[in-house]
Scaffold this motif. Structure first.
Motif, short mmCIF file in Angstrom:
data_model
loop_
_atom_site.label_atom_id
_atom_site.label_comp_id
_atom_site.label_asym_id
_atom_site.label_seq_id
_atom_site.Cartn_x
_atom_site.Cartn_y
_atom_site.Cartn_z
N ASN A 85 -36.98 62.70 -0.62
CA ASN A 85 -36.17 61.48 -0.41
C ASN A 85 -36.59 60.71 0.84
OD1 ASN A 85 -35.11 62.95 1.72
ND2 ASN A 85 -33.06 63.14 0.86
N SER A 115 -44.76 58.23 3.17
CA SER A 115 -43.40 58.51 2.69
C SER A 115 -43.37 58.30 1.18
CB SER A 115 -42.40 57.60 3.39
OG SER A 115 -42.66 56.24 3.09
N VAL A 169 -35.56 64.99 11.40
CA VAL A 169 -35.00 63.79 10.78
C VAL A 169 -36.05 62.69 10.98
CG1 VAL A 169 -33.17 62.07 10.84
CG2 VAL A 169 -32.62 64.48 11.26
N ASP A 223 -36.15 61.46 3.95
CA ASP A 223 -35.26 61.61 5.10
C ASP A 223 -35.76 62.59 6.15
OD1 ASP A 223 -33.54 59.80 3.97
OD2 ASP A 223 -32.10 61.30 3.27
N HIS A 224 -36.58 63.56 5.75
CA HIS A 224 -37.03 64.60 6.67
C HIS A 224 -38.55 64.72 6.65
CE1 HIS A 224 -32.82 65.78 5.93
NE2 HIS A 224 -32.86 66.07 7.23
#
Length: 184
Positions: free
Chosen positions: A55, A10, A72, A57-58
């Motif tokens: 970001n 991430s 998500v 988020d996905h």
């Protein structure tokens, strides 16, 4: 195919996404190695590529089932997809720097650009490689896409028009499996 076929950290380095031959995506705690979310199910064949949005988020995924999915990251809820359009395996996916688009590179020798929220095709197919597109990456400003291919070349494309903006970079004697832009 067997095992884990793709992994990515991430943006904040706290999580790892993995795509597997078992057709699923999973999210792991990078420090502890524990499973946090998943399996995300929706592909009908092996997942060859995963990418986090800027970001975090996905997650986008590309598969041997010729599709792209957007999830998500926290819940595995399918946001878009399975998105169809490629006629062969999706070998690589990458988010644009603003997180609004996904580039996909395919065994069908093309690159396509998709809207993250709707899954609609916004540009492409970009054509020019003579073999499978194995890797795609957006430039930091989002204006260009670099692609690596089993045709042993790298190409640089305008991310909006799909026009080739630099002649094929040649010199490799094997497949170009991975491509990345420098941070500057």
């Amino acid at each position: 195919f067997d095992g884990v076929l793709s992994v990515e950290f991430s943006p904040d380095g706290q999580y790892i996404a993995s795509g597997s031959a078992d057709r699923t995506i999973r999210i792991w705690d990078a420090a502890e190695g524990t499973l946090l979310a998943g399996p995300f199910e929706g592909h009908s064949n092996a997942v060859l590529s995963v990418a986090f949005s800027p970001n975090g988020d996905h997650i986008a995924s590309g598969s041997v089932d010729n599709t792209v999915c957007v999830w998500v990251a926290a819940t595995g809820e399918l946001v878009a997809g399975p998105v169809t359009g490629h006629s062969h395996w999706v070998r690589s996916v990458a988010f644009s720097p603003d997180g609004s688009r996904i580039a996909s590179g395919s065994q069908d020798k093309t690159i396509r650009i998709w809207d993250v929220k709707t899954g609609k095709l916004v540009a492409g197919p970009f054509e020019g490689h003579s073999n499978s597109v194995t890797s795609v990456a957006f430039s930091l400003n989002g204006h260009h896409i670099a692609s690596g291919s089993a045709d042993q070349t790298i190409r640089l494309w305008d991310a909006t028009t799909g026009e080739l903006v630099a002649a094929p970079f040649e010199g490799h004697s094997g497949f170009v499996q991975s491509i990345a832009f420098s941070p500057d």
